[in-house]
Design a protein around this motif. Structure first.
Motif, PDB file in Angstrom:
ATOM      1  N   THR A  66      48.983  10.228 -41.679  1.00  9.97           N
ATOM      2  CA  THR A  66      48.433  10.277 -40.322  1.00  9.97           C
ATOM      3  C   THR A  66      49.480  10.006 -39.245  1.00  9.97           C
ATOM      4  O   THR A  66      49.139   9.842 -38.087  1.00  9.97           O
ATOM      5  N   GLY A  67      50.763   9.936 -39.641  1.00 10.45           N
ATOM      6  CA  GLY A  67      51.813   9.953 -38.642  1.00 10.45           C
ATOM      7  C   GLY A  67      52.440   8.634 -38.256  1.00 10.45           C
ATOM      8  O   GLY A  67      53.044   8.542 -37.188  1.00 10.45           O
ATOM      9  N   ALA A  68      52.381   7.614 -39.111  1.00  9.33           N
ATOM     10  CA  ALA A  68      53.039   6.348 -38.770  1.00  9.33           C
ATOM     11  C   ALA A  68      54.541   6.542 -38.589  1.00  9.33           C
ATOM     12  O   ALA A  68      55.145   6.027 -37.639  1.00  9.33           O
ATOM     13  N   MET A  90      44.843  14.792 -43.478  1.00  6.58           N
ATOM     14  CA  MET A  90      45.704  13.751 -42.919  1.00  6.58           C
ATOM     15  C   MET A  90      46.456  14.269 -41.701  1.00  6.58           C
ATOM     16  O   MET A  90      46.587  13.567 -40.690  1.00  6.58           O
ATOM     17  N   LEU A  91      46.937  15.508 -41.768  1.00  2.24           N
ATOM     18  CA  LEU A  91      47.632  16.087 -40.623  1.00  2.24           C
ATOM     19  C   LEU A  91      46.712  16.195 -39.414  1.00  2.24           C
ATOM     20  O   LEU A  91      47.122  15.919 -38.277  1.00  2.24           O
ATOM     21  N   ARG A  97      45.021  11.669 -33.425  1.00  2.12           N
ATOM     22  CA  ARG A  97      45.297  10.282 -33.040  1.00  2.12           C
ATOM     23  C   ARG A  97      46.416  10.219 -32.009  1.00  2.12           C
ATOM     24  O   ARG A  97      46.315   9.506 -31.008  1.00  2.12           O
ATOM     25  N   LEU A  98      47.495  10.966 -32.228  1.00  5.17           N
ATOM     26  CA  LEU A  98      48.589  10.948 -31.266  1.00  5.17           C
ATOM     27  C   LEU A  98      48.205  11.652 -29.975  1.00  5.17           C
ATOM     28  O   LEU A  98      48.641  11.268 -28.892  1.00  5.17           O
ATOM     29  N   ARG A  99      47.371  12.676 -30.091  1.00  4.78           N
ATOM     30  CA  ARG A  99      46.900  13.331 -28.876  1.00  4.78           C
ATOM     31  C   ARG A  99      46.075  12.352 -28.042  1.00  4.78           C
ATOM     32  O   ARG A  99      46.216  12.284 -26.825  1.00  4.78           O
ATOM     33  N   GLY A 100      45.216  11.574 -28.702  1.00  7.92           N
ATOM     34  CA  GLY A 100      44.407  10.608 -27.978  1.00  7.92           C
ATOM     35  C   GLY A 100      45.235   9.508 -27.354  1.00  7.92           C
ATOM     36  O   GLY A 100      44.948   9.038 -26.254  1.00  7.92           O
ATOM     37  N   PRO A 124      59.765  13.509 -28.041  1.00  8.78           N
ATOM     38  CA  PRO A 124      59.379  14.912 -28.210  1.00  8.78           C
ATOM     39  C   PRO A 124      57.990  15.044 -28.818  1.00  8.78           C
ATOM     40  O   PRO A 124      57.552  14.191 -29.584  1.00  8.78           O
ATOM     41  N   ARG A 125      57.312  16.116 -28.469  1.00  8.02           N
ATOM     42  CA  ARG A 125      56.015  16.385 -29.061  1.00  8.02           C
ATOM     43  C   ARG A 125      56.192  16.709 -30.545  1.00  8.02           C
ATOM     44  O   ARG A 125      57.052  17.501 -30.907  1.00  8.02           O
ATOM     45  N   PRO A 126      55.388  16.133 -31.416  1.00 16.69           N
ATOM     46  CA  PRO A 126      55.561  16.409 -32.851  1.00 16.69           C
ATOM     47  C   PRO A 126      54.964  17.745 -33.259  1.00 16.69           C
ATOM     48  O   PRO A 126      53.963  18.199 -32.698  1.00 16.69           O
ATOM     49  N   ALA A 127      55.592  18.357 -34.242  1.00 21.75           N
ATOM     50  CA  ALA A 127      55.020  19.501 -34.943  1.00 21.75           C
ATOM     51  C   ALA A 127      54.442  18.991 -36.251  1.00 21.75           C
ATOM     52  O   ALA A 127      54.991  18.080 -36.875  1.00 21.75           O
ATOM     53  N   TRP A 128      53.317  19.576 -36.673  1.00 24.59           N
ATOM     54  CA  TRP A 128      52.635  19.148 -37.897  1.00 24.59           C
ATOM     55  C   TRP A 128      52.612  20.334 -38.858  1.00 24.59           C
ATOM     56  O   TRP A 128      52.072  21.389 -38.537  1.00 24.59           O
ATOM     57  N   VAL A 129      53.199  20.148 -40.039  1.00 22.74           N
ATOM     58  CA  VAL A 129      53.383  21.252 -40.979  1.00 22.74           C
ATOM     59  C   VAL A 129      52.760  20.877 -42.319  1.00 22.74           C
ATOM     60  O   VAL A 129      53.080  19.830 -42.892  1.00 22.74           O
ATOM     61  N   ARG A 130      51.893  21.743 -42.814  1.00 19.35           N
ATOM     62  CA  ARG A 130      51.315  21.538 -44.144  1.00 19.35           C
ATOM     63  C   ARG A 130      52.210  22.211 -45.179  1.00 19.35           C
ATOM     64  O   ARG A 130      52.410  23.432 -45.151  1.00 19.35           O
TER      65      ARG A 130
END
Length: 261
Positions: A66-68, A90-91, A97-100, A124-130
């Motif tokens: 979830t991005g810790a 999870m992504l 969560r980070l958007r909120g 920087p804004r994160p990218a989320w990759v599966r």
């Protein structure tokens, strides 16, 4: 269990009888209310060490959940931060969560740019990759790769491929950074607890399919160091004094810093 809004015993049982990917998809909405999320007590000392090494251009959180680790990287990377995980659930939770925390429009999927992280720190804004960590869809574009608590999901025979993949996405001089807890003292309550958990998982996987791989006792620093070096990484360790010392004076937790030659 764990917290009023955490998963129930029944939910944990269903997750444990699923595959690793499906289990984490099911757990994702309540994951941050369990002890499985990396605590701030660990993230803080790692962040301190990364600040001493950095700043970095681009960073990857391997098996990000979830991005810790993504939050840590946003504090030390100037250009790009990416979280990669096999679990779409999870992504999705990490993205939301980070958007909120950042505010509408500050976090997006696959977009780089300035934004806010919790605490008002620019990053920087994160990218989320599966993707599967054993087959990363990147070239050598990262200056730092971090990972927190994920290695128990890989069998020892899979680690050379995993570490080879990490080395392949690092730029020359890039660093692979992760904390390692000292092994439990034989005969201690933690030792027997880990031994019992390992035995339960092995019995479960012998009797039930699909398997759920989670064997943390097999991640030994001496073996891991040799595997990292064979992958082309020069290895050093740094104590994390904030996490205490054992009775013999050695640190309870070390930070592995493996640099691509």
């Amino acid at each position: 269990m764990f917290a009023p809004e955490g998963p129930t015993l029944r939910e944990l049982a269903v997750q444990a009888l699923s595959s690793v990917e499906r289990g984490y998809d099911l757990l994702a909405p309540k994951f941050d209310r369990t002890p499985f999320r990396t605590p701030e007590a660990v993230l803080g000392p790692v962040l301190r060490e990364l600040r001493e090494m950095g700043p970095f251009g681009s960073g990857l959180d391997l098996c990000c959940g979830t991005g810790a680790g993504v939050e840590v990287l946003r504090r030390v990377c100037r250009e790009r931060v990416t979280g990669v995980d096999l679990s779409a659930g999870m992504l999705a939770v990490g993205r939301e969560r980070l958007r909120g925390a950042a505010g509408p429009g500050d976090v997006s999927d696959g977009e780089d740019g300035p934004g806010d992280v919790p605490g008002g720190v620019a990053g920087p804004r994160p990218a989320w990759v599966r993707a599967d960590a054993r087959a990363l869809p990147f070239g050598p574009v990262f200056d730092v790769v971090v990972s927190f608590g994920a290695f128990g999901h890989f069998l020892p025979r899979e680690r050379p491929v995993l570490f080879g993949q990490v080395a392949s996405v690092l730029r020359p001089g890039g660093r692979f950074v992760f904390p390692v807890v000292a092994p439990a003292r034989p005969g201690s309550a933690l030792y027997w607890g880990l031994l019992g958990f390992d035995a339960v998982m092995r019995i479960r996987n012998a009797l039930w399919r699909p398997p759920f791989v989670m064997y943390y006792r097999g991640f030994r620093l001496s073996e891991v160091r040799a595997e990292l070096e064979r992958a082309g990484l020069a290895v050093e360790t740094r104590p994390l004094p904030e996490l205490g010392r054992r009775a013999d004076g050695s640190p309870r937790c070390r930070l592995v810093v493996a640099t691509r030659r």
